[in-house]
Structures are given as C-alpha cells and as structure tokens.
Design a protein around this motif. Structure first.
Motif, PDB file in Angstrom:
ATOM      1  N   MET A 148     -40.323  10.792  29.911  1.00 52.40           N
ATOM      2  CA  MET A 148     -39.914  11.476  28.693  1.00 52.40           C
ATOM      3  C   MET A 148     -39.722  12.977  28.936  1.00 52.40           C
ATOM      4  SD  MET A 148     -39.594   8.977  26.692  1.00 52.40           S
ATOM      5  CE  MET A 148     -39.195   9.920  25.246  1.00 52.40           C
ATOM      6  N   GLN A 149     -40.637  13.587  29.668  1.00 55.13           N
ATOM      7  CA  GLN A 149     -40.516  15.017  29.969  1.00 55.13           C
ATOM      8  C   GLN A 149     -39.276  15.293  30.816  1.00 55.13           C
ATOM      9  OE1 GLN A 149     -44.229  16.468  31.658  1.00 55.13           O
ATOM     10  NE2 GLN A 149     -45.412  15.335  30.137  1.00 55.13           N
TER      11      GLN A 149
ATOM     12  N   ALA B 282     -37.989 -12.332  27.647  1.00 51.13           N
ATOM     13  CA  ALA B 282     -37.080 -11.843  28.691  1.00 51.13           C
ATOM     14  C   ALA B 282     -35.752 -11.348  28.116  1.00 51.13           C
ATOM     15  CB  ALA B 282     -36.813 -12.947  29.717  1.00 51.13           C
ATOM     16  N   GLU B 283     -35.683 -11.189  26.814  1.00 51.01           N
ATOM     17  CA  GLU B 283     -34.435 -10.787  26.176  1.00 51.01           C
ATOM     18  C   GLU B 283     -34.099  -9.321  26.480  1.00 51.01           C
ATOM     19  OE1 GLU B 283     -36.648 -13.866  23.840  1.00 51.01           O
ATOM     20  OE2 GLU B 283     -37.143 -11.838  24.529  1.00 51.01           O
ATOM     21  N   PRO B 284     -32.814  -8.972  26.465  1.00 44.48           N
ATOM     22  CA  PRO B 284     -32.419  -7.569  26.637  1.00 44.48           C
ATOM     23  C   PRO B 284     -32.855  -6.745  25.435  1.00 44.48           C
ATOM     24  CG  PRO B 284     -30.528  -8.901  26.022  1.00 44.48           C
ATOM     25  CD  PRO B 284     -31.655  -9.866  26.270  1.00 44.48           C
ATOM     26  N   PHE B 285     -32.824  -5.433  25.602  1.00 44.07           N
ATOM     27  CA  PHE B 285     -33.236  -4.529  24.518  1.00 44.07           C
ATOM     28  C   PHE B 285     -32.158  -3.481  24.329  1.00 44.07           C
ATOM     29  CE2 PHE B 285     -35.155  -0.539  23.123  1.00 44.07           C
ATOM     30  CZ  PHE B 285     -35.877  -0.942  22.001  1.00 44.07           C
ATOM     31  N   ALA B 286     -31.848  -3.181  23.080  1.00 45.49           N
ATOM     32  CA  ALA B 286     -30.864  -2.140  22.767  1.00 45.49           C
ATOM     33  C   ALA B 286     -31.307  -1.398  21.516  1.00 45.49           C
ATOM     34  CB  ALA B 286     -29.481  -2.748  22.556  1.00 45.49           C
ATOM     35  N   HIS B 287     -31.054  -0.099  21.525  1.00 43.28           N
ATOM     36  CA  HIS B 287     -31.368   0.734  20.369  1.00 43.28           C
ATOM     37  C   HIS B 287     -30.336   1.839  20.269  1.00 43.28           C
ATOM     38  CE1 HIS B 287     -33.715   3.012  17.414  1.00 43.28           C
ATOM     39  NE2 HIS B 287     -33.442   4.090  18.129  1.00 43.28           N
TER      40      HIS B 287
ATOM     41  N   GLN C 150     -36.057  15.008  28.667  1.00 48.76           N
ATOM     42  CA  GLN C 150     -35.920  16.203  27.824  1.00 48.76           C
ATOM     43  C   GLN C 150     -35.469  17.405  28.651  1.00 48.76           C
ATOM     44  OE1 GLN C 150     -39.339  17.043  25.422  1.00 48.76           O
ATOM     45  NE2 GLN C 150     -38.489  18.925  24.588  1.00 48.76           N
ATOM     46  N   ARG C 151     -36.010  17.530  29.858  1.00 48.84           N
ATOM     47  CA  ARG C 151     -35.675  18.687  30.693  1.00 48.84           C
ATOM     48  C   ARG C 151     -34.227  18.638  31.168  1.00 48.84           C
ATOM     49  NH1 ARG C 151     -35.683  19.878  36.116  1.00 48.84           N
ATOM     50  NH2 ARG C 151     -36.739  17.967  36.781  1.00 48.84           N
ATOM     51  N   VAL C 152     -33.769  17.480  31.677  1.00 49.47           N
ATOM     52  CA  VAL C 152     -32.434  17.450  32.288  1.00 49.47           C
ATOM     53  C   VAL C 152     -31.322  17.351  31.240  1.00 49.47           C
ATOM     54  CG1 VAL C 152     -33.334  16.456  34.417  1.00 49.47           C
ATOM     55  CG2 VAL C 152     -32.409  14.930  32.653  1.00 49.47           C
ATOM     56  N   THR C 153     -31.662  16.894  30.034  1.00 45.63           N
ATOM     57  CA  THR C 153     -30.641  16.815  28.984  1.00 45.63           C
ATOM     58  C   THR C 153     -30.732  18.003  28.029  1.00 45.63           C
ATOM     59  OG1 THR C 153     -32.014  15.502  27.463  1.00 45.63           O
ATOM     60  CG2 THR C 153     -30.651  14.301  29.078  1.00 45.63           C
ATOM     61  N   GLY C 154     -31.852  18.700  28.053  1.00 43.15           N
ATOM     62  CA  GLY C 154     -32.054  19.814  27.135  1.00 43.15           C
ATOM     63  C   GLY C 154     -32.326  19.368  25.708  1.00 43.15           C
ATOM     64  N   ARG C 155     -32.742  18.089  25.534  1.00 43.41           N
ATOM     65  CA  ARG C 155     -32.928  17.546  24.199  1.00 43.41           C
ATOM     66  C   ARG C 155     -34.216  16.726  24.127  1.00 43.41           C
ATOM     67  NH1 ARG C 155     -26.902  14.985  24.114  1.00 43.41           N
ATOM     68  NH2 ARG C 155     -25.721  16.927  24.012  1.00 43.41           N
ATOM     69  N   SER C 156     -34.902  16.825  23.004  1.00 42.38           N
ATOM     70  CA  SER C 156     -36.103  16.021  22.780  1.00 42.38           C
ATOM     71  C   SER C 156     -35.760  14.663  22.192  1.00 42.38           C
ATOM     72  CB  SER C 156     -37.066  16.757  21.846  1.00 42.38           C
ATOM     73  OG  SER C 156     -36.439  17.057  20.616  1.00 42.38           O
ATOM     74  N   SER C 157     -34.506  14.500  21.728  1.00 41.81           N
ATOM     75  CA  SER C 157     -34.046  13.194  21.220  1.00 41.81           C
ATOM     76  C   SER C 157     -32.523  13.203  21.185  1.00 41.81           C
ATOM     77  CB  SER C 157     -34.603  12.917  19.825  1.00 41.81           C
ATOM     78  OG  SER C 157     -34.128  13.849  18.888  1.00 41.81           O
TER      79      SER C 157
ATOM     80  N   PRO D 213     -41.732  -1.408  27.872  1.00 42.94           N
ATOM     81  CA  PRO D 213     -42.512  -0.276  27.353  1.00 42.94           C
ATOM     82  C   PRO D 213     -41.778   1.065  27.465  1.00 42.94           C
ATOM     83  CG  PRO D 213     -43.914  -1.727  28.651  1.00 42.94           C
ATOM     84  CD  PRO D 213     -42.506  -2.202  28.854  1.00 42.94           C
ATOM     85  N   ILE D 214     -41.104   1.295  28.575  1.00 38.79           N
ATOM     86  CA  ILE D 214     -40.342   2.537  28.738  1.00 38.79           C
ATOM     87  C   ILE D 214     -39.157   2.566  27.772  1.00 38.79           C
ATOM     88  CG2 ILE D 214     -38.791   3.775  30.305  1.00 38.79           C
ATOM     89  CD1 ILE D 214     -40.627   3.183  32.566  1.00 38.79           C
ATOM     90  N   ALA D 215     -38.457   1.442  27.664  1.00 39.32           N
ATOM     91  CA  ALA D 215     -37.300   1.376  26.769  1.00 39.32           C
ATOM     92  C   ALA D 215     -37.707   1.666  25.327  1.00 39.32           C
ATOM     93  CB  ALA D 215     -36.635   0.011  26.874  1.00 39.32           C
ATOM     94  N   ARG D 216     -38.817   1.085  24.899  1.00 38.42           N
ATOM     95  CA  ARG D 216     -39.281   1.295  23.527  1.00 38.42           C
ATOM     96  C   ARG D 216     -39.754   2.737  23.320  1.00 38.42           C
ATOM     97  NH1 ARG D 216     -42.431  -4.467  22.609  1.00 38.42           N
ATOM     98  NH2 ARG D 216     -40.679  -5.569  21.634  1.00 38.42           N
ATOM     99  N   ARG D 217     -40.388   3.298  24.332  1.00 37.49           N
ATOM    100  CA  ARG D 217     -40.838   4.694  24.220  1.00 37.49           C
ATOM    101  C   ARG D 217     -39.633   5.617  24.031  1.00 37.49           C
ATOM    102  NH1 ARG D 217     -45.260   7.685  26.607  1.00 37.49           N
ATOM    103  NH2 ARG D 217     -45.062   9.803  25.792  1.00 37.49           N
ATOM    104  N   CYS D 218     -38.570   5.355  24.764  1.00 40.57           N
ATOM    105  CA  CYS D 218     -37.351   6.150  24.628  1.00 40.57           C
ATOM    106  C   CYS D 218     -36.717   5.948  23.254  1.00 40.57           C
ATOM    107  CB  CYS D 218     -36.357   5.797  25.725  1.00 40.57           C
ATOM    108  SG  CYS D 218     -36.866   6.281  27.388  1.00 40.57           S
ATOM    109  N   ALA D 219     -36.709   4.701  22.785  1.00 41.74           N
ATOM    110  CA  ALA D 219     -36.150   4.416  21.461  1.00 41.74           C
ATOM    111  C   ALA D 219     -36.963   5.105  20.370  1.00 41.74           C
ATOM    112  CB  ALA D 219     -36.110   2.905  21.230  1.00 41.74           C
ATOM    113  N   ASP D 220     -38.287   5.064  20.502  1.00 41.85           N
ATOM    114  CA  ASP D 220     -39.152   5.706  19.514  1.00 41.85           C
ATOM    115  C   ASP D 220     -38.932   7.220  19.469  1.00 41.85           C
ATOM    116  OD1 ASP D 220     -40.251   3.270  18.857  1.00 41.85           O
ATOM    117  OD2 ASP D 220     -42.066   3.527  20.052  1.00 41.85           O
ATOM    118  N   ALA D 221     -38.505   7.788  20.606  1.00 45.00           N
ATOM    119  CA  ALA D 221     -38.220   9.224  20.662  1.00 45.00           C
ATOM    120  C   ALA D 221     -36.855   9.564  20.078  1.00 45.00           C
ATOM    121  CB  ALA D 221     -38.301   9.711  22.103  1.00 45.00           C
ATOM    122  N   GLY D 222     -36.075   8.532  19.736  1.00 46.07           N
ATOM    123  CA  GLY D 222     -34.785   8.763  19.106  1.00 46.07           C
ATOM    124  C   GLY D 222     -33.584   8.628  20.012  1.00 46.07           C
ATOM    125  N   TYR D 223     -33.807   8.292  21.284  1.00 40.45           N
ATOM    126  CA  TYR D 223     -32.692   8.158  22.211  1.00 40.45           C
ATOM    127  C   TYR D 223     -31.953   6.833  21.993  1.00 40.45           C
ATOM    128  CZ  TYR D 223     -35.057  11.937  24.737  1.00 40.45           C
ATOM    129  OH  TYR D 223     -35.654  13.129  25.069  1.00 40.45           O
TER     130      TYR D 223
END
Length: 251
Positions: A240-241, A7-12, A244-251, A34-44
C-alpha cells in the motif's frame, strides 16, 4: 469446467489508480485475495484474474500453456487501462513472473512492480529431464502449500502437471532474458526460507533489471506463499505504501 469454491477471480472498480494482481502456478486467486481486497478497500480499481487451468483441476491446467495465462493477465491489464491512468502490477511466484512480463510489455502503462517470491529459474537438476518426462508422466507431487503459519491452507492443486510446468519454464526463459527492459520502480519481498523458489531468483532480478528505484524486504517469518503466512500484514502494508508513493495517490 467448474471453478473450486474460493478460487473465483476478483474485481473492484474504484479510482483512476489500478492494481493488477497475479496469482501463482497451480494456485488460485485465493492466495492473493487479501492484497486485492486491501487495495479495493483503499479505493483503488483492482483486477485479480483466475489464470486458465487454475482453480479447477490439475488435468485442466495440463491442457494450457503460458501464453494462455499471459493472455488472461493482459486482458485484465486492458480493462484497467481503459479505466485508470496509473497501474501497479503485483504478483506472487509465477504471478510475479507474469507481473514482470506486464512491466516489460507495457513500459509506459505499468508504473510500479510489487513482486513476492517471484520465479525466474529453478536449479533442480531433475528439470533437465522435463522435456521428455512430460510425455511419459502427467504429473508429480505438489509444490503448493509452502506456508509456515499453522492451520493456513492454500487453495491449490495436490499435483504438479508436467506439460504446464514445462510451459512455465519457457515463460521463465523469455522473461529472464528481457529483465533489463524493466525500468519501473520495484518492490521485492522475498522469503529466505522458501521451499519452492530458490534465492537465485531474487538475486537475478535485482542484478538484471534496469530500475533505479529498487526496494528489497526480507520476509523472515514466512515460506513461499507469504501472502497467506506470518508476514502477510507486512506485505500488505508495504504494498500500500509503495502504490501510494509511485502513483502519488492514496486512492
């Protein structure tokens, strides 16, 4: 108070694009990991805080209020703001309510909103007695763990603390009142079969926000905790899509 394992928080720390991730009532960061890690893996750059009173005991949660939960989310937003120039807020259930409040409170700081079965109201007539009942009965049966996929467990409480639930109702009222203040691009993913949050919440959201960029996706193979359910991969892909669309960045 000891935090439950998992139940720990997550930060990247990553790029200048930030993702603020919010879990739901009586749950823990585990449901959104799972969503947080997916975003972290994408470089966010990612912040997934553990809301006060969550991930410990339901009795602990009963000593907190919605303003405590919001303070933790807002502190996570401040961390992201110091590092990032674009931020997207993502939330499940009450986490969706808090993510919506972040969009309302920081109209120029939150650049997009991803909401998964967000909560804004409940039609259960029993809630009318809650203002009195909370002083008599400390808790009722759990609302957590509404997952269709066999063998998957949400790390959440087995009781629903009533003082905290009454405070959540106050949060709903404020955020619902101010829904027209939401102007950011919006991705709404919701389950037609949800045994916790009624479909009126999604209808209300889409009808009242001022966003002109609105996308609605039905999660037909999941219940309430859809981030851990059969549609989890769909949710992550669409999130993820959207980022990327609203920020204009893939990471």
């Amino acid at each position: 108070m000891d935090v439950l394992p998992g139940a720990e928080p997550f930060a990247h720390d990553g790029s200048a694009t930030g993702v603020l991730v919010c879990h739901g009532f009586t749950g823990s960061p585990q449901s959104m990991l799972p969503i947080a890690r997916r975003c972290a893996d994408a470089g966010y750059t990612v912040r997934l805080p553990r809301l006060p009173g969550h991930g410990t005991t339901w009795q602990d949660l009963n000593t907190t209020a919605w303003t405590d939960w919001w303070s933790e989310v807002d502190a996570a937003y401040d961390e992201l703001r110091r590092r990032c120039d674009r931020i997207v807020a993502v939330g499940l259930s009450m986490g969706g309510t808090l993510a919506t409040l972040a969009a309302q409170s920081h109209p120029h700081g939150i650049h997009g909103l991803v909401l998964i079965n967000p909560a804004y109201t409940m039609s259960d007539l029993r809630l009318r007695a809650l203002p009195l009942l909370q002083h008599v009965v400390p808790s009722i049966a759990a609302i957590a763990g509404d997952i269709k996929k066999p063998g998957v467990r949400e790390l959440a409480y087995d009781r629903t603390p009533l003082k905290a639930l009454q405070s959540q109702r106050q949060l709903w009222a404020q955020v619902t009142r101010d829904l027209p203040q939401v102007t950011q691009p919006l991705l709404l993913l919701h389950s037609p079969q949800d045994h916790v949050v009624p479909p009126e919440c999604s209808t209300l959201l889409l009808a009242r926000v001022s966003s002109t960029d609105k996308t609605e996706i039905l999660l037909t193979d999941s219940y309430h905790v859809a981030t851990l359910d059969n549609d989890a991969e769909l949710i992550e892909d669409e999130t993820m899509q959207f980022i990327q669309r609203v920020t204009g960045r893939s990471s």
